[in-house]
Design a protein around this motif. Sequence first.
Motif, PDB file in Angstrom:
ATOM      1  N   PHE A   1       9.898  12.718  -1.885  1.00 33.47           N
ATOM      2  CA  PHE A   1      10.184  13.087  -3.268  1.00 33.47           C
ATOM      3  C   PHE A   1       9.526  14.413  -3.601  1.00 33.47           C
ATOM      4  O   PHE A   1       8.621  14.876  -2.896  1.00 33.47           O
ATOM      5  N   THR A   2       9.984  15.021  -4.676  1.00 26.16           N
ATOM      6  CA  THR A   2       9.401  16.260  -5.190  1.00 26.16           C
ATOM      7  C   THR A   2       8.794  15.978  -6.551  1.00 26.16           C
ATOM      8  O   THR A   2       9.495  15.532  -7.471  1.00 26.16           O
ATOM      9  N   PHE A   3       7.491  16.225  -6.664  1.00 24.97           N
ATOM     10  CA  PHE A   3       6.823  16.053  -7.952  1.00 24.97           C
ATOM     11  C   PHE A   3       7.027  17.318  -8.773  1.00 24.97           C
ATOM     12  O   PHE A   3       6.574  18.403  -8.410  1.00 24.97           O
ATOM     13  N   ASP A   4       7.741  17.161  -9.880  1.00 20.25           N
ATOM     14  CA  ASP A   4       8.053  18.259 -10.789  1.00 20.25           C
ATOM     15  C   ASP A   4       7.617  17.824 -12.178  1.00 20.25           C
ATOM     16  O   ASP A   4       8.169  16.879 -12.744  1.00 20.25           O
ATOM     17  N   THR A   5       6.618  18.502 -12.729  1.00 23.82           N
ATOM     18  CA  THR A   5       6.089  18.078 -14.025  1.00 23.82           C
ATOM     19  C   THR A   5       7.153  18.122 -15.113  1.00 23.82           C
ATOM     20  O   THR A   5       7.162  17.284 -16.014  1.00 23.82           O
TER      21      THR A   5
ATOM     22  N   LEU B   1      -2.309  13.830  -7.807  1.00 24.80           N
ATOM     23  CA  LEU B   1      -1.688  14.705  -6.824  1.00 24.80           C
ATOM     24  C   LEU B   1      -2.302  16.107  -6.931  1.00 24.80           C
ATOM     25  O   LEU B   1      -2.692  16.528  -8.022  1.00 24.80           O
ATOM     26  N   PRO B   2      -2.371  16.837  -5.821  1.00 28.97           N
ATOM     27  CA  PRO B   2      -2.967  18.174  -5.869  1.00 28.97           C
ATOM     28  C   PRO B   2      -2.115  19.199  -6.588  1.00 28.97           C
ATOM     29  O   PRO B   2      -2.596  20.293  -6.920  1.00 28.97           O
ATOM     30  N   GLY B   3      -0.853  18.892  -6.851  1.00 27.11           N
ATOM     31  CA  GLY B   3       0.012  19.830  -7.551  1.00 27.11           C
ATOM     32  C   GLY B   3       1.462  19.463  -7.371  1.00 27.11           C
ATOM     33  O   GLY B   3       1.813  18.457  -6.740  1.00 27.11           O
ATOM     34  N   GLU B   4       2.330  20.277  -7.962  1.00 27.17           N
ATOM     35  CA  GLU B   4       3.757  20.055  -7.795  1.00 27.17           C
ATOM     36  C   GLU B   4       4.159  20.322  -6.353  1.00 27.17           C
ATOM     37  O   GLU B   4       3.458  20.992  -5.604  1.00 27.17           O
ATOM     38  N   GLY B   5       5.310  19.780  -5.963  1.00 28.78           N
ATOM     39  CA  GLY B   5       5.779  20.032  -4.613  1.00 28.78           C
ATOM     40  C   GLY B   5       6.342  18.790  -3.957  1.00 28.78           C
ATOM     41  O   GLY B   5       6.537  17.746  -4.593  1.00 28.78           O
ATOM     42  N   ARG B   6       6.569  18.895  -2.682  1.00 29.81           N
ATOM     43  CA  ARG B   6       7.227  17.853  -1.905  1.00 29.81           C
ATOM     44  C   ARG B   6       6.190  16.926  -1.260  1.00 29.81           C
ATOM     45  O   ARG B   6       5.193  17.397  -0.711  1.00 29.81           O
ATOM     46  N   TYR B   7       6.463  15.612  -1.305  1.00 35.73           N
ATOM     47  CA  TYR B   7       5.557  14.611  -0.752  1.00 35.73           C
ATOM     48  C   TYR B   7       6.359  13.577   0.029  1.00 35.73           C
ATOM     49  O   TYR B   7       7.539  13.327  -0.257  1.00 35.73           O
ATOM     50  N   GLU B   8       5.688  12.976   1.010  1.00 30.70           N
ATOM     51  CA  GLU B   8       6.225  11.809   1.700  1.00 30.70           C
ATOM     52  C   GLU B   8       5.431  10.585   1.249  1.00 30.70           C
ATOM     53  O   GLU B   8       4.205  10.567   1.368  1.00 30.70           O
ATOM     54  N   ALA B   9       6.144   9.591   0.743  1.00 29.01           N
ATOM     55  CA  ALA B   9       5.501   8.345   0.315  1.00 29.01           C
ATOM     56  C   ALA B   9       5.895   7.247   1.287  1.00 29.01           C
ATOM     57  O   ALA B   9       7.083   6.936   1.423  1.00 29.01           O
ATOM     58  N   THR B  10       4.906   6.680   1.965  1.00 28.47           N
ATOM     59  CA  THR B  10       5.158   5.570   2.874  1.00 28.47           C
ATOM     60  C   THR B  10       4.632   4.293   2.245  1.00 28.47           C
ATOM     61  O   THR B  10       3.438   4.181   1.945  1.00 28.47           O
ATOM     62  N   LEU B  11       5.537   3.353   2.017  1.00 26.96           N
ATOM     63  CA  LEU B  11       5.185   2.061   1.447  1.00 26.96           C
ATOM     64  C   LEU B  11       5.038   1.063   2.586  1.00 26.96           C
ATOM     65  O   LEU B  11       5.954   0.902   3.403  1.00 26.96           O
TER      66      LEU B  11
ATOM     67  N   SER C   1       0.844  -1.190   0.000  1.00 23.90           N
ATOM     68  CA  SER C   1       0.000   0.000   0.000  1.00 23.90           C
ATOM     69  C   SER C   1       0.880   1.239   0.000  1.00 23.90           C
ATOM     70  O   SER C   1       2.033   1.209   0.444  1.00 23.90           O
ATOM     71  N   LEU C   2       0.324   2.323  -0.516  1.00 21.38           N
ATOM     72  CA  LEU C   2       1.042   3.587  -0.625  1.00 21.38           C
ATOM     73  C   LEU C   2       0.275   4.657   0.130  1.00 21.38           C
ATOM     74  O   LEU C   2      -0.908   4.884  -0.119  1.00 21.38           O
ATOM     75  N   GLU C   3       0.950   5.316   1.059  1.00 24.26           N
ATOM     76  CA  GLU C   3       0.373   6.438   1.807  1.00 24.26           C
ATOM     77  C   GLU C   3       1.128   7.702   1.422  1.00 24.26           C
ATOM     78  O   GLU C   3       2.349   7.789   1.605  1.00 24.26           O
ATOM     79  N   LEU C   4       0.424   8.680   0.855  1.00 26.99           N
ATOM     80  CA  LEU C   4       1.036   9.926   0.408  1.00 26.99           C
ATOM     81  C   LEU C   4       0.634  11.056   1.340  1.00 26.99           C
ATOM     82  O   LEU C   4      -0.553  11.251   1.624  1.00 26.99           O
ATOM     83  N   THR C   5       1.619  11.831   1.796  1.00 31.38           N
ATOM     84  CA  THR C   5       1.370  12.957   2.690  1.00 31.38           C
ATOM     85  C   THR C   5       1.938  14.224   2.068  1.00 31.38           C
ATOM     86  O   THR C   5       3.107  14.256   1.670  1.00 31.38           O
ATOM     87  N   THR C   6       1.111  15.273   1.993  1.00 28.54           N
ATOM     88  CA  THR C   6       1.544  16.555   1.440  1.00 28.54           C
ATOM     89  C   THR C   6       2.148  17.412   2.549  1.00 28.54           C
ATOM     90  O   THR C   6       2.122  17.070   3.731  1.00 28.54           O
ATOM     91  N   ASN C   7       2.682  18.571   2.155  1.00 24.01           N
ATOM     92  CA  ASN C   7       3.293  19.475   3.129  1.00 24.01           C
ATOM     93  C   ASN C   7       2.295  19.972   4.171  1.00 24.01           C
ATOM     94  O   ASN C   7       2.674  20.306   5.301  1.00 24.01           O
ATOM     95  N   ASP C   8       1.008  20.053   3.796  1.00 16.41           N
ATOM     96  CA  ASP C   8       0.017  20.529   4.762  1.00 16.41           C
ATOM     97  C   ASP C   8      -0.535  19.406   5.637  1.00 16.41           C
ATOM     98  O   ASP C   8      -1.464  19.619   6.419  1.00 16.41           O
ATOM     99  N   GLY C   9       0.030  18.201   5.494  1.00 14.77           N
ATOM    100  CA  GLY C   9      -0.367  17.090   6.347  1.00 14.77           C
ATOM    101  C   GLY C   9      -1.502  16.246   5.826  1.00 14.77           C
ATOM    102  O   GLY C   9      -1.906  15.270   6.470  1.00 14.77           O
ATOM    103  N   THR C  10      -2.036  16.564   4.649  1.00 18.83           N
ATOM    104  CA  THR C  10      -3.115  15.764   4.063  1.00 18.83           C
ATOM    105  C   THR C  10      -2.572  14.420   3.610  1.00 18.83           C
ATOM    106  O   THR C  10      -1.525  14.341   2.958  1.00 18.83           O
ATOM    107  N   THR C  11      -3.283  13.361   3.963  1.00 15.44           N
ATOM    108  CA  THR C  11      -2.815  12.006   3.667  1.00 15.44           C
ATOM    109  C   THR C  11      -3.861  11.237   2.869  1.00 15.44           C
ATOM    110  O   THR C  11      -5.049  11.295   3.182  1.00 15.44           O
TER     111      THR C  11
END
Length: 354
Positions: A188-192, A151-161, A118-128
């Motif tokens: 990681f940083t999502f950069d289009t 993804l809500p947009g470009e930027g930094r994310y935490e991916a927990t596998l 499973s993949l858990e993605l967390t944005t800078n504002d804490g949304t998971t």
Amino acid sequence: MDRRAFLKTAAGVTGGTVLAGCLEPLGFETQSAWRDPPLVENRPDAVYYPSIVEGMGMYGTTTAGDLGFSLMHSFPHRFWTLTGDDRTKVVVTDTDSLHLMASVWDTQTGAVLPLDVSLELTTNDGTTTTTNLWPMLSPNMGFHYGDNIELPGEGRYEATLRVGGLQANRARGFENRVTTSRAATITFTFDTSETYNLEYRRLPEKAGTLGTVGLMEMDMVPKPVAPLIDELPGRLLGVPSSGDAKLPTTLIPAGNAFTEGGQPYLLVSPRTPYNRVMLPNMGLTATITRDGEHLIEESLQATLDAETGHHYGAPVPELQSGDKITVTVNAPPQVARHDGYETAFMDMPPVELT
């Protein structure tokens, strides 16, 4: 020009062409790269060269205990899921941002592991958000896990596998191991401009023909391959094919590492026909007859072993010359498939060895 653009038609481009970035100077009509790239017509019921091969980027690798994890990215793209014998096409939607992929392996043996991921993605504002990744087959990556992700947009994310315990028998090197869940986090940083500028390779001359491209070389990430046939233990009974999968079958004499009662062990090591990519999540049964009489019928159990990797096996009686072994595929590999694999390993008739 939108970097997501991809060719719709082309003129004067030869096999193996690498495409990246702006395509207008090449004279292409363009459309969404992941909306509906060309699909080979009259596809064979076998592994085939797709019309395109997508590039892949690495976000990072890490470990959790004795498990290794990697996280990779590519364009969103279509794939097919399999439930039983039913195949379902998953199309790319307007909200898909990228295709995230993961690999999980045992750091002690280098064995790539078939697990629930499973993949858990967390944005800078804490949304998971959490999703389960599909076990998958692709031409250039082989067996891995992945899905198209919004993804809500470009930027930094935490991916927990997160992975559960191994749902297979454990033999040499895996006794009492990989029994509990593990989790590893990769930032990681999502950069289009990074993801959408990955390479596409067109294969106009090979598209639709039998075969596939080579597996990608990834530092520190083991290839998801089965052992060489001549490295399998025991006596090789044959290398039959079913549904384009190769099923090398060996008989290991009594006193082996797999059986406790002094019985021989029947081992089947399914793999793809070209890169010997492992084929997990199958259902196999072996039936043995002697002089036309039924001797035994056994389910072959998924097993992980440090020397033979992921395979299917069961203890069997001592066999005699002329005994017939029928291996029946009760369930084809329950893995999603990218272009080039979606028509293979579906209709898998029984195979017979003597």
